[in-house]
Design a protein around this motif. Structure first.
Motif, PDB file in Angstrom:
ATOM      1  N   ALA A 127       2.167   2.012  -3.275  1.00 29.76           N
ATOM      2  CA  ALA A 127       1.140   2.604  -4.160  1.00 29.76           C
ATOM      3  C   ALA A 127       1.074   4.151  -4.074  1.00 29.76           C
ATOM      4  O   ALA A 127       0.449   4.763  -5.072  1.00 29.76           O
ATOM      5  N   ARG A 128       1.433   4.751  -3.233  1.00 28.50           N
ATOM      6  CA  ARG A 128       1.433   6.365  -3.001  1.00 28.50           C
ATOM      7  C   ARG A 128       2.356   6.984  -3.640  1.00 28.50           C
ATOM      8  O   ARG A 128       2.491   8.110  -3.810  1.00 28.50           O
ATOM      9  N   GLY A 129       3.701   6.058  -4.352  1.00 25.48           N
ATOM     10  CA  GLY A 129       4.478   6.855  -4.742  1.00 25.48           C
ATOM     11  C   GLY A 129       4.105   6.661  -6.344  1.00 25.48           C
ATOM     12  O   GLY A 129       3.072   6.470  -6.824  1.00 25.48           O
ATOM     13  N   THR A 130       4.901   7.043  -7.259  1.00 27.62           N
ATOM     14  CA  THR A 130       4.880   6.891  -8.666  1.00 27.62           C
ATOM     15  C   THR A 130       5.824   5.986  -9.450  1.00 27.62           C
ATOM     16  O   THR A 130       6.884   5.907  -8.857  1.00 27.62           O
ATOM     17  N   LEU A 162       8.650   5.514  -3.953  1.00 31.75           N
ATOM     18  CA  LEU A 162       9.208   5.638  -2.574  1.00 31.75           C
ATOM     19  C   LEU A 162      10.195   4.683  -2.122  1.00 31.75           C
ATOM     20  O   LEU A 162      10.201   3.468  -2.517  1.00 31.75           O
ATOM     21  N   THR A 178      12.359   3.196   1.201  1.00 34.35           N
ATOM     22  CA  THR A 178      12.053   2.917   2.603  1.00 34.35           C
ATOM     23  C   THR A 178      13.441   3.547   3.228  1.00 34.35           C
ATOM     24  O   THR A 178      14.754   2.884   2.846  1.00 34.35           O
ATOM     25  N   GLU A 228       0.945  -1.164   0.075  1.00 36.16           N
ATOM     26  CA  GLU A 228       0.023  -0.053   0.185  1.00 36.16           C
ATOM     27  C   GLU A 228       0.934   1.197   0.046  1.00 36.16           C
ATOM     28  O   GLU A 228       0.593   2.307  -0.716  1.00 36.16           O
ATOM     29  N   ILE A 229       1.982   1.290   0.678  1.00 34.44           N
ATOM     30  CA  ILE A 229       2.679   2.193   0.694  1.00 34.44           C
ATOM     31  C   ILE A 229       3.537   2.683  -0.621  1.00 34.44           C
ATOM     32  O   ILE A 229       3.489   3.848  -1.073  1.00 34.44           O
TER      33      ILE A 229
END
Length: 223
Positions: A158-161, A166, A168, A155-156
């Motif tokens: 998916a917040r990027g492009t 993204l 870590t 899910e995290i």
């Protein structure tokens, strides 16, 4: 009294002080290392030896209580457990024990968290810090050293492009790098460093006093 005598005394005192500081630089790391190892060995002995039956206590055979015996016993026991866990019987017992723990509401949460931490810290695979980097913290223009672990997932991620995924990043605190902040940053905001993770950790623990030695430039090819 001539003017040369006070000057000579000052130079003598400065030389003694310089020699003392040089000796302190040499002795302090050795002394602290020995003290830490001695303290850890005593702590492990105090934790392990009480679990050993009285008839098997090493002191019964060698006559003295040697510090570090508990460390040796712990290492041997850990190796044996690891060897058994690799076998078919050991894996079966481990799965049966984990199924039993899963039925305990509070215990299973604690066990699952500790197991995940242990697997991450002691893993010999890809679950480890990959590179050292610089990030803007606590505001743009101020740089802080951090460690890149992996690209974000699920899910995290998916917040990027796709163009700027993204990453870590774990930013440790000084001088205790075991605490810090977990951040997910676009890769464009992560500035990778050439220094190794070990050198970056030394820099953090020493509060900026121990910098890695500069790397030698590669020699130019012969014409």
């Amino acid at each position: 009294m001539t003017h040369t005598e006070p000057r000579h005394r000052r130079s003598l005192f400065a030389g003694l002080r310089a020699s003392f500081l040089t000796g302190l630089v040499v002795i302090a790391p050795i002394g602290l290392t020995v003290w830490i190892m001695w303290t850890v060995a005593g702590w492990v002995d105090g934790w392990v030896l009480p679990m050993v039956p009285a008839a098997w206590q090493p002191e019964q055979y060698i006559g003295v209580n040697l510090r570090g015996i508990g460390v040796v016993i712990f290492l041997i026991f850990t190796v044996v457990v690891g060897w058994l866990a690799k076998g078919l019987i050991g894996r079966s017992l481990l799965r049966a024990g984990e199924r039993l723990v899963d039925r305990m509401p509070v215990v299973r949460t604690v066990y699952a968290g500790l197991k995940q931490i242990a697997e991450t810290v002691f893993s010999q695979g890809e679950t480890k810090f990959d590179r050292a980097c610089l990030v803007d913290y606590p505001h743009p223009g101020v740089k802080a050293i951090a460690f890149v672990s992996a690209r974000a997932k699920g899910e995290i991620a998916a917040r990027g492009t796709r163009e700027d995924p993204l990453i870590t990043v774990f930013m440790p605190t000084t001088p205790n790098p075991t605490t810090g902040f977990l951040m997910f940053l676009p890769e464009s905001q992560v500035e990778y460093l050439d220094m190794s993770v070990e050198d970056a950790a030394k820099l953090i623990i020493s509060a900026g006093l121990v910098y890695p030695a500069p790397k030698e430039a590669p020699a130019a090819p012969a014409p």
